[in-house]
Structure formats: C-alpha cells, structure tokens
Enzyme design. Structure first.
Site, PDB file in Angstrom:
ATOM      1  N   GLU A  80      29.178   9.565   1.054  1.00  0.00           N
ATOM      2  CA  GLU A  80      30.570   9.933   1.291  1.00  0.00           C
ATOM      3  C   GLU A  80      30.682  11.330   1.909  1.00  0.00           C
ATOM      4  O   GLU A  80      30.064  12.274   1.451  1.00  0.00           O
ATOM      5  CB  GLU A  80      31.360   9.885  -0.020  1.00  0.00           C
ATOM      6  CG  GLU A  80      31.356   8.514  -0.696  1.00  0.00           C
ATOM      7  CD  GLU A  80      32.050   7.433   0.127  1.00  0.00           C
ATOM      8  OE1 GLU A  80      32.794   7.763   1.067  1.00  0.00           O
ATOM      9  OE2 GLU A  80      31.829   6.238  -0.185  1.00  0.00           O
TER      10      GLU A  80
ATOM     11  N   ARG B  21      44.067  -0.027  -7.367  1.00  0.00           N
ATOM     12  CA  ARG B  21      44.343  -1.461  -7.171  1.00  0.00           C
ATOM     13  C   ARG B  21      44.260  -2.200  -8.514  1.00  0.00           C
ATOM     14  O   ARG B  21      44.903  -3.217  -8.730  1.00  0.00           O
ATOM     15  CB  ARG B  21      43.293  -1.980  -6.181  1.00  0.00           C
ATOM     16  CG  ARG B  21      43.387  -3.393  -5.705  1.00  0.00           C
ATOM     17  CD  ARG B  21      42.254  -3.695  -4.715  1.00  0.00           C
ATOM     18  NE  ARG B  21      40.931  -3.256  -5.173  1.00  0.00           N
ATOM     19  CZ  ARG B  21      40.154  -3.933  -6.020  1.00  0.00           C
ATOM     20  NH1 ARG B  21      40.540  -5.085  -6.499  1.00  0.00           N
ATOM     21  NH2 ARG B  21      38.973  -3.457  -6.386  1.00  0.00           N
TER      22      ARG B  21
ATOM     23  N   CYS C 241      35.977   6.947  -8.347  1.00  0.00           N
ATOM     24  CA  CYS C 241      34.885   7.654  -7.654  1.00  0.00           C
ATOM     25  C   CYS C 241      35.432   8.794  -6.798  1.00  0.00           C
ATOM     26  O   CYS C 241      34.925   9.914  -6.829  1.00  0.00           O
ATOM     27  CB  CYS C 241      34.075   6.690  -6.790  1.00  0.00           C
ATOM     28  SG  CYS C 241      33.117   5.534  -7.774  1.00  0.00           S
TER      29      CYS C 241
ATOM     30  N   HIS D 262      27.977   5.835  -2.588  1.00  0.00           N
ATOM     31  CA  HIS D 262      28.320   4.513  -3.113  1.00  0.00           C
ATOM     32  C   HIS D 262      27.162   3.553  -2.862  1.00  0.00           C
ATOM     33  O   HIS D 262      26.516   3.611  -1.799  1.00  0.00           O
ATOM     34  CB  HIS D 262      29.583   3.983  -2.432  1.00  0.00           C
ATOM     35  CG  HIS D 262      30.847   4.310  -3.171  1.00  0.00           C
ATOM     36  ND1 HIS D 262      31.843   5.093  -2.637  1.00  0.00           N
ATOM     37  CD2 HIS D 262      31.287   3.938  -4.412  1.00  0.00           C
ATOM     38  CE1 HIS D 262      32.837   5.190  -3.520  1.00  0.00           C
ATOM     39  NE2 HIS D 262      32.521   4.516  -4.593  1.00  0.00           N
TER      40      HIS D 262
HETATM   41  N1  PCA Z   1      32.979   2.612  -8.565  1.00  0.00           N
HETATM   42  C1  PCA Z   1      34.398   2.876  -8.626  1.00  0.00           C
HETATM   43  C2  PCA Z   1      34.593   3.678  -9.881  1.00  0.00           C
HETATM   44  C3  PCA Z   1      33.365   3.497 -10.688  1.00  0.00           C
HETATM   45  C4  PCA Z   1      32.380   2.906  -9.759  1.00  0.00           C
HETATM   46  O1  PCA Z   1      31.183   2.713  -9.997  1.00  0.00           O
HETATM   47  C5  PCA Z   1      34.955   3.522  -7.356  1.00  0.00           C
HETATM   48  O2  PCA Z   1      34.386   3.292  -6.273  1.00  0.00           O
HETATM   49  O3  PCA Z   1      35.949   4.227  -7.423  1.00  0.00           O
END
Ligand code: PCA
Length: 207
Positions: free
Chosen positions: A78, A88, A141, A165
C-alpha cells in the site's frame, strides 16, 4: 534494529485470516533485525490502540502491517492511507462507520514511509506476483495504516511504517466460485522479502 509485524484476526464470517497465520510463522529474526509479531483485533480504533501501545513498549524501527484483501490476486504494497472509515460490513465489535474521518483534524492522507517501489520490485524478482496499491480500502486496514502513520508523523524516533495486503488462502476460496488466492507459504515469503528491503533501507538511512 527491531521490526514490528502485525496481522489481524479473522473477520467477515471467515474462519481464518492469512495475516493471522503469518504472524505465528514468521521467524524471530531477519537479516540481524529482531521481529516482534502481534495479532490485532479487526476493530476500528482498537486496532490502532493495540499497535500504538506495542510501539510505545518495544520502540521498533519499522512497523509493517499485514492484512487480508479478499478478491485481490497478488501481494499489494500500500502506498497511501486515507482519512476515511467507510465500512461495507461491521467490524468484529459490530461497528460499521459510514463516511467518518479517522482523525477529525487529520490530513486527508498519509503516504507509507516504507520503500514501496523497491519492495514490489524485490517481490517480482523473487517470482511473487506483486503490485503497488493506491488504496488500502476504507475498512480496518486503512484505519490502522492511517492511525499509525498519524501517530508517527513528525515525531522523532517513530518507526518507518507501511502496510501490505495479501490474498485469501486457497482453503478460503474453495466455495467462492473463481476468487483468487495465494498459498500461505508464498505470502510468508513475500512478507520476509518485503521486510528485508525495509530493513536495508532503514539501515542505509542510519537508524
Ligand atoms: N483485512 C481488512 C481488515 C482486517 C484484514 O485482514 C481490511 O483490508 O481492511
């Protein structure tokens, strides 16, 4: 040198979260840097609070947050976190903010302070599908990434920080009809490679 790596507990009806599994499997040391691993709740606010307390106790040089991004087909590093919470689905405490700021008086966004371009290049060089992402979403996140970078901003001695991610695990998508996944082994390697690049960068900056 100390690195804090955080994952999340399962959310949204899933039984597992690959970032939770990773935290247990990462080594205690990479390239001479100590790794401290922590799983945080998938809850707005609480996630930031838990990581903030850990940062205050262990004083890491690097914070790398890791989370699951179901539906993404590769590792995404990111670039930016935005000052929005827009969920959501409810978080694990049942909270579902809509169009709320993370910090009422905070800036619109923070950039990752980790070398995102070099991290992605190193992943690709290791044959791991990866890309820079320009949105960490508007769920927990992004909340955590924004929250930690907000705490660190302009504060001397705060860690360099950023977020990655990772896709669903194969076992999460068997009944999901054509959703992408990545093995835990590959995601684990990806986090280790990304950390190596971050450690090297922070060392070069003389921390
Ligand atoms: N993914 C979520 C929150 C916790 C996770 O592992 C997100 O992308 O916000």
């Amino acid at each position: 040198m100390k690195c804090l790596v955080t994952g999340f507990d399962p959310f949204g009806g899933e039984k597992v979260n690959p970032s939770y599994e990773l935290a247990a499997r990462l080594p205690d040391e990479i390239d001479g840097a100590e790794l401290i691993k922590l799983v945080v709740p998938t809850q707005f606010g609480a996630a930031v609070q838990v990581v903030r307390e850990k940062i205050e106790t262990v004083n890491p040089d690097i914070w790398l947050g890791v989370g699951q991004a179901g539906g993404r087909s590769c590792i995404t590093v990111e670039r930016v976190a935005i000052n929005v919470m827009d969920a959501r689905i409810p978080d694990n405490a049942g909270y579902q903010p809509v169009d709320e700021p993370v910090e009422a008086r905070g800036p619109a966004a923070y950039f990752s302070t980790l070398p995102v371009r070099r991290m992605v290049a190193a992943l690709e060089a290791s044959q791991i599908p990866a890309a820079i992402s320009n949105s960490a979403g508007t769920f927990v996140c992004n909340n955590l990434m924004y929250g930690v970078l907000h705490l660190a901003a302009g504060r001397k001695g705060s860690p360099a920080g950023g977020f990655m991610h990772i896709p669903y695990l194969p076992e999460q998508v068997v009944d999901k009809n054509s959703q992408p996944s990545m093995t835990l082994e590959m995601s684990l390697r990806a986090v280790e490679i990304a950390l190596r690049v971050a450690i090297e960068e922070v060392r070069q900056l003389g921390k």
